[in-house]
Write a protein that holds these residues in place. Structure first.
Motif, mmCIF file in Angstrom:
data_model
loop_
_atom_site.group_PDB
_atom_site.id
_atom_site.type_symbol
_atom_site.label_atom_id
_atom_site.label_comp_id
_atom_site.label_asym_id
_atom_site.label_seq_id
_atom_site.Cartn_x
_atom_site.Cartn_y
_atom_site.Cartn_z
ATOM 1 N N ARG A 9 0.866 -1.174 0.000
ATOM 2 C CA ARG A 9 0.000 0.000 0.000
ATOM 3 C C ARG A 9 0.907 1.229 0.000
ATOM 4 O O ARG A 9 1.533 1.548 1.013
ATOM 5 C CB ARG A 9 -0.910 0.005 1.237
ATOM 6 N N VAL A 20 3.427 0.855 3.063
ATOM 7 C CA VAL A 20 3.168 -0.047 4.181
ATOM 8 C C VAL A 20 2.821 -1.391 3.554
ATOM 9 O O VAL A 20 2.029 -1.465 2.617
ATOM 10 C CB VAL A 20 2.018 0.462 5.070
ATOM 11 N N SER A 22 2.113 -5.779 3.876
ATOM 12 C CA SER A 22 1.739 -6.980 4.629
ATOM 13 C C SER A 22 2.313 -8.171 3.879
ATOM 14 O O SER A 22 2.264 -8.215 2.644
ATOM 15 C CB SER A 22 0.220 -7.133 4.708
ATOM 16 N N HIS A 32 1.551 -7.634 9.335
ATOM 17 C CA HIS A 32 1.094 -6.353 8.800
ATOM 18 C C HIS A 32 2.033 -5.234 9.237
ATOM 19 O O HIS A 32 2.815 -5.393 10.170
ATOM 20 C CB HIS A 32 -0.308 -6.016 9.327
ATOM 21 N N ASP A 33 1.896 -4.103 8.579
ATOM 22 C CA ASP A 33 2.545 -2.847 8.973
ATOM 23 C C ASP A 33 4.071 -2.865 8.894
ATOM 24 O O ASP A 33 4.749 -2.222 9.698
ATOM 25 C CB ASP A 33 2.097 -2.411 10.373
ATOM 26 N N ILE A 34 4.603 -3.565 7.905
ATOM 27 C CA ILE A 34 6.031 -3.452 7.600
ATOM 28 C C ILE A 34 6.165 -2.206 6.743
ATOM 29 O O ILE A 34 5.432 -2.022 5.775
ATOM 30 C CB ILE A 34 6.548 -4.694 6.852
ATOM 31 N N LYS A 35 7.083 -1.322 7.093
ATOM 32 C CA LYS A 35 7.210 -0.053 6.383
ATOM 33 C C LYS A 35 8.387 -0.090 5.410
ATOM 34 O O LYS A 35 9.438 -0.631 5.732
ATOM 35 C CB LYS A 35 7.397 1.083 7.383
ATOM 36 N N PRO A 48 7.169 -4.043 12.014
ATOM 37 C CA PRO A 48 6.154 -3.389 12.848
ATOM 38 C C PRO A 48 6.672 -3.195 14.270
ATOM 39 O O PRO A 48 7.351 -4.070 14.810
ATOM 40 C CB PRO A 48 4.970 -4.352 12.811
ATOM 41 N N SER A 49 6.367 -2.033 14.845
ATOM 42 C CA SER A 49 6.879 -1.730 16.181
ATOM 43 C C SER A 49 5.823 -1.019 17.007
ATOM 44 O O SER A 49 4.804 -0.574 16.491
ATOM 45 C CB SER A 49 8.149 -0.876 16.082
ATOM 46 N N ARG A 50 6.112 -0.912 18.297
ATOM 47 C CA ARG A 50 5.217 -0.257 19.246
ATOM 48 C C ARG A 50 6.069 0.581 20.189
ATOM 49 O O ARG A 50 7.175 0.196 20.549
ATOM 50 C CB ARG A 50 4.459 -1.326 20.034
ATOM 51 N N TYR A 57 10.984 2.661 20.690
ATOM 52 C CA TYR A 57 10.172 1.797 19.841
ATOM 53 C C TYR A 57 10.783 0.410 19.827
ATOM 54 O O TYR A 57 11.997 0.259 19.693
ATOM 55 C CB TYR A 57 10.086 2.359 18.418
ATOM 56 N N ASP A 59 10.356 -3.609 18.156
ATOM 57 C CA ASP A 59 9.714 -4.431 17.132
ATOM 58 C C ASP A 59 8.713 -5.382 17.774
ATOM 59 O O ASP A 59 8.988 -5.973 18.817
ATOM 60 C CB ASP A 59 10.750 -5.259 16.362
#
Length: 90
Positions: A9, A20, A22, A32-35, A48-50, A57, A59
């Motif tokens: 996407r 972004v 998946s 999901h949410d690999i940039k 993906p991280s938080r 941040y 992974d």
């Protein structure tokens, strides 16, 4: 492990993040949410991280070794380039 699907996407706004992504692994597991990021040395992926309580941040999901990371990155960037070419041709 086989990457059986990659969905890109593209990000339309200006900035370093270009897409972004998946990925599906072995038709059984999705990440999901690999940039896709445009860095100083070219394109690379960020898993993906938080944001943790300390502000750092971390992974959420990531490859255990560098060979797997390289393989995932290579497949994602190939699909990203294909998507970029399709956009140019429209």
């Amino acid at each position: 492990m086989q990457i059986t699907d990659v969905r890109v996407r593209k990000v339309t706004k200006e900035g370093k993040m270009k897409a972004v992504v998946s990925i599906t692994i072995d038709n059984e597991f999705v990440v999901h949410d690999i940039k896709v990021i445009d860095g100083e040395k070219g394109l690379f992926i960020a898993m993906p991280s938080r944001k943790a309580a300390d502000g750092e941040y971390r992974d959420i999901a990531h490859p255990i070794n560098s060979d797997t990371r390289e393989r995932i990155q290579r497949e994602i960037l190939e699909k990203y380039e294909e998507a970029a070419l399709e956009t140019e041709q429209e």
